[in-house]
Design an enzyme around this catalytic site. Structure first.
Site, PDB file in Angstrom:
ATOM      1  N   PHE A 294      29.533 -15.322  53.906  1.00  0.00           N
ATOM      2  CA  PHE A 294      29.899 -16.659  54.358  1.00  0.00           C
ATOM      3  C   PHE A 294      29.935 -16.639  55.880  1.00  0.00           C
ATOM      4  O   PHE A 294      30.798 -16.009  56.472  1.00  0.00           O
ATOM      5  CB  PHE A 294      31.278 -17.004  53.776  1.00  0.00           C
ATOM      6  CG  PHE A 294      31.654 -18.459  53.818  1.00  0.00           C
ATOM      7  CD1 PHE A 294      32.095 -19.041  54.986  1.00  0.00           C
ATOM      8  CD2 PHE A 294      31.598 -19.226  52.669  1.00  0.00           C
ATOM      9  CE1 PHE A 294      32.476 -20.367  55.022  1.00  0.00           C
ATOM     10  CE2 PHE A 294      31.970 -20.558  52.678  1.00  0.00           C
ATOM     11  CZ  PHE A 294      32.419 -21.136  53.866  1.00  0.00           C
ATOM     12  N   LEU A 295      28.982 -17.291  56.517  1.00  0.00           N
ATOM     13  CA  LEU A 295      28.858 -17.228  57.971  1.00  0.00           C
ATOM     14  C   LEU A 295      28.744 -18.625  58.576  1.00  0.00           C
ATOM     15  O   LEU A 295      27.911 -19.419  58.139  1.00  0.00           O
ATOM     16  CB  LEU A 295      27.610 -16.435  58.375  1.00  0.00           C
ATOM     17  CG  LEU A 295      27.526 -14.971  57.941  1.00  0.00           C
ATOM     18  CD1 LEU A 295      26.164 -14.413  58.314  1.00  0.00           C
ATOM     19  CD2 LEU A 295      28.615 -14.152  58.586  1.00  0.00           C
ATOM     20  N   ILE A 296      29.567 -18.905  59.553  1.00  0.00           N
ATOM     21  CA  ILE A 296      29.425 -20.106  60.365  1.00  0.00           C
ATOM     22  C   ILE A 296      29.204 -19.641  61.800  1.00  0.00           C
ATOM     23  O   ILE A 296      29.995 -18.853  62.328  1.00  0.00           O
ATOM     24  CB  ILE A 296      30.675 -21.006  60.292  1.00  0.00           C
ATOM     25  CG1 ILE A 296      30.933 -21.456  58.853  1.00  0.00           C
ATOM     26  CG2 ILE A 296      30.528 -22.222  61.210  1.00  0.00           C
ATOM     27  CD1 ILE A 296      29.861 -22.322  58.241  1.00  0.00           C
TER      28      ILE A 296
ATOM     29  N   SER B 206      35.204 -26.558  63.609  1.00  0.00           N
ATOM     30  CA  SER B 206      34.774 -27.939  63.382  1.00  0.00           C
ATOM     31  C   SER B 206      34.864 -28.361  61.923  1.00  0.00           C
ATOM     32  O   SER B 206      34.442 -29.462  61.583  1.00  0.00           O
ATOM     33  CB  SER B 206      33.324 -28.117  63.871  1.00  0.00           C
ATOM     34  OG  SER B 206      33.213 -27.852  65.246  1.00  0.00           O
ATOM     35  N   GLY B 207      35.358 -27.511  61.055  1.00  0.00           N
ATOM     36  CA  GLY B 207      35.514 -27.880  59.654  1.00  0.00           C
ATOM     37  C   GLY B 207      34.344 -27.529  58.756  1.00  0.00           C
ATOM     38  O   GLY B 207      34.355 -27.868  57.574  1.00  0.00           O
ATOM     39  N   HIS B 208      33.318 -26.837  59.284  1.00  0.00           N
ATOM     40  CA  HIS B 208      32.144 -26.526  58.459  1.00  0.00           C
ATOM     41  C   HIS B 208      32.463 -25.507  57.366  1.00  0.00           C
ATOM     42  O   HIS B 208      31.902 -25.581  56.266  1.00  0.00           O
ATOM     43  CB  HIS B 208      31.004 -25.997  59.327  1.00  0.00           C
ATOM     44  CG  HIS B 208      30.481 -27.010  60.300  1.00  0.00           C
ATOM     45  ND1 HIS B 208      29.837 -28.161  59.902  1.00  0.00           N
ATOM     46  CD2 HIS B 208      30.542 -27.052  61.660  1.00  0.00           C
ATOM     47  CE1 HIS B 208      29.506 -28.865  60.978  1.00  0.00           C
ATOM     48  NE2 HIS B 208      29.923 -28.215  62.048  1.00  0.00           N
ATOM     49  N   GLY B 209      33.347 -24.560  57.668  1.00  0.00           N
ATOM     50  CA  GLY B 209      33.706 -23.575  56.654  1.00  0.00           C
ATOM     51  C   GLY B 209      34.373 -24.230  55.463  1.00  0.00           C
ATOM     52  O   GLY B 209      34.053 -23.922  54.310  1.00  0.00           O
TER      53      GLY B 209
ATOM     54  N   GLU C 138      34.459 -12.239  47.044  1.00  0.00           N
ATOM     55  CA  GLU C 138      34.349 -10.785  47.179  1.00  0.00           C
ATOM     56  C   GLU C 138      35.018 -10.326  48.463  1.00  0.00           C
ATOM     57  O   GLU C 138      34.563 -10.646  49.563  1.00  0.00           O
ATOM     58  CB  GLU C 138      32.871 -10.372  47.193  1.00  0.00           C
ATOM     59  CG  GLU C 138      32.656  -8.884  47.304  1.00  0.00           C
ATOM     60  CD  GLU C 138      31.187  -8.515  47.263  1.00  0.00           C
ATOM     61  OE1 GLU C 138      30.843  -7.418  47.718  1.00  0.00           O
ATOM     62  OE2 GLU C 138      30.387  -9.329  46.779  1.00  0.00           O
TER      63      GLU C 138
END
Length: 508
Positions: A249-251, A258-261, A284
């Site tokens: 999981f990468l932003i 900014s709330g993307h996660g 995981e």
């Protein structure tokens, strides 16, 4: 003879990661950032020997992630016997795609004049679009068996080693039936093309999920041997009852806070809820930052459901609080509506331990703060009066602590039973307090966000500060206070000898 001193540099500083898009005459930089970790590539010390003024620039085209690796330096160490400068190409090639080591001018021309860029769409299927302020974003998803999905993932996977502690890039040359189990979610910003032939998509981040079969036997039927046709008919993994596990999981740092996660996680969760073959969503080895993001998203999802069913702690599970008979066990089913809660958990497909965390946080929040540790309640007096306390909120708080202790003890029974009774009680008390402190921080942040009208969406809210690039992977070892869920059973000597153990404690 030349000295070796002064020829080492910090690998994290030397590596520059750059996202580029076409410009008026040559590609222009959208963002540049340094990695969080480089030890998977350059060793535990994260040092590179043999260069002065070293810059290792990893470039990625904003739309299709076309990579390029460019190395420059002012001076290189001249070999002395067996001592020589690190071979950078040999070191990088296991982690960076072969296509990245081409000529820089050819790369810039390919980005600037890509004939396919204007018509580019992310691979897979469109899942959802959302806005943050006046900027528009889209989430796309596809199986890893799709060659276009696989190509993008292969190009960007070096970031796993650079931003997820102990993260491991996926093997994408597995058989197709294995690749079909993987789904990759890409988050893109929809932008105004910088040139007439450029793409309108710019990468924000991505996540990978893995489907694994969950055996579910019909308990109403006795096991029997059946004589059926052989060979058995073909079975597709996608049609079997399964759990979905978020693996990576990468932003990107340029889009963090900014709330993307939160948006990406809730999108994945919604897809699981909508899929009748999915039984549960798991994660995981989440680090503390992702734990906080996940807690926020799940709490926001479940809170209305808890309120709808009037979920709360019963302060008098045995009748009158003044009764003298001491309960021998925690009366769980009398304290909380266990059947209702089980139905909620299964309908929202949340893993058991995670659901327990959210429920505990919610129940704690239903107790007035003045009756909780954070509000200065007299815990010593409560531990004397226990379930006979006069105020029902004190009794709720007492039973909340008992429910939490019960869960912790069940999960770590074998570990705790190795301790003497007094040490066991002390460890449980300390762990419950740590758990409560973590919940209080999350509850305070949620309350602040609600009072500010959901400010996390514009990059200034409390939610965003939890949403870093290192959101899933092995624990980062962060000393972040937000989620203190570690049950630690160590001698003082062990703790001093092995500080790294902080990242390997069991999650409660």
């Amino acid at each position: 003879m030349a000295s070796e001193a002064g020829w080492s540099c910090d690998a994290n500083d030397a590596v520059h990661i750059t996202v580029v898009q076409p410009g008026e005459k040559k590609p222009k930089t959208l963002s540049t950032f340094h990695p969080q970790f480089t030890y998977p590539i350059f060793g535990d010390d994260e040092q590179i020997f043999g260069y002065k003024g070293l810059i290792i620039r990893l470039r990625f085209a904003a739309h299709d992630l076309r990579p390029h690796c460019h190395i420059s330096y002012d001076e290189k160490f001249k070999p002395i016997g067996d001592t020589q400068a690190l071979n950078l190409l040999d070191t990088l090639k296991p982690f960076v795609q072969e296509e990245a080591f081409g000529n820089l001018q050819d790369y810039e021309k390919a980005v600037q004049d890509d004939p396919n860029a204007k018509d580019f769409k992310p691979p897979g299927e469109f899942v959802i679009g959302y806005d943050i302020g006046d900027r528009k974003y889209e989430v796309w998803a596809g199986p890893l068996a799709d060659p276009e999905v696989r190509k993008l993932l292969d190009r960007v996977q070096v970031l796993v080693s650079l931003f997820i502690e102990a993260g491991t890039p996926l093997e994408t040359d597995d058989p197709e039936w294995t690749l079909e189990r993987w789904t990759v979610y890409f988050v893109y910003e929809k932008v105004t093309p910088p040139t007439p032939t450029a793409s309108s998509y710019s990468i924000v981040g991505y996540a990978t999920t893995y489907r694994y079969w969950r055996y579910q036997r019909d308990l109403s039927e006795a096991p029997t041997v059946k004589n059926g046709d052989f060979p058995l008919p073909e079975v597709k993994v996608s049609e079997l009852p399964s759990r979905i596990r978020i693996a990576q999981f990468l932003i990107l740092p340029s889009h963090s806070r900014s709330g993307h996660g939160n948006q990406l996680y809730t999108t994945i969760h919604a897809a699981c809820i909508a899929d009748p073959t999915v039984v549960e969503l798991t994660v995981e080895d989440p680090n503390e930052q992702f734990d906080a993001l996940r807690d926020t998203a799940d709490y926001t999802l479940l809170q209305p459901e808890f309120l709808k069913h009037n979920v709360n702690l019963n302060p008098d599970p045995h009748g009158s609080y003044s009764q003298k008979k001491r309960p021998r066990v925690v009366p769980t089913s009398a304290l909380i509506p266990t059947k209702v809660l089980q139905d909620i958990r299964t309908s929202f497909k949340i893993e058991t331990t995670q659901f327990a965390h959210i429920l505990e946080m919610y129940l704690l929040g239903q107790i007035p703060k003045s009756h909780r540790l954070a509000g200065g309640t007299n815990l010593a007096r409560l531990l004397i009066k226990k379930y006979k306390a006069t105020d029902e909120n004190d009794r709720r708080y007492y039973w909340w602590r008992m429910l939490t202790k019960q869960r912790l003890y069940k999960k770590h029974k074998e570990l705790l039973n190795e301790l003497e009774l007094l040490d066991r009680v002390e460890k449980l008390d300390a762990t419950v307090q740590n758990v409560e402190e973590g919940y209080e921080i999350t509850l305070d942040a949620l309350e602040a966000r609600m009072s500010e009208g959901g400010a996390g969406e514009d990059g200034e809210g409390s939610e965003g500060e939890w949403e870093d690039l290192r959101e899933v992977g092995a624990p980062t070892g962060s000393r972040d206070k937000r989620v203190k869920r570690k049950l630690t059973v160590m001698d003082d000597e062990d703790e001093e000898e092995d500080g790294a153990g902080l990242a390997k404690r069991p999650k409660v």
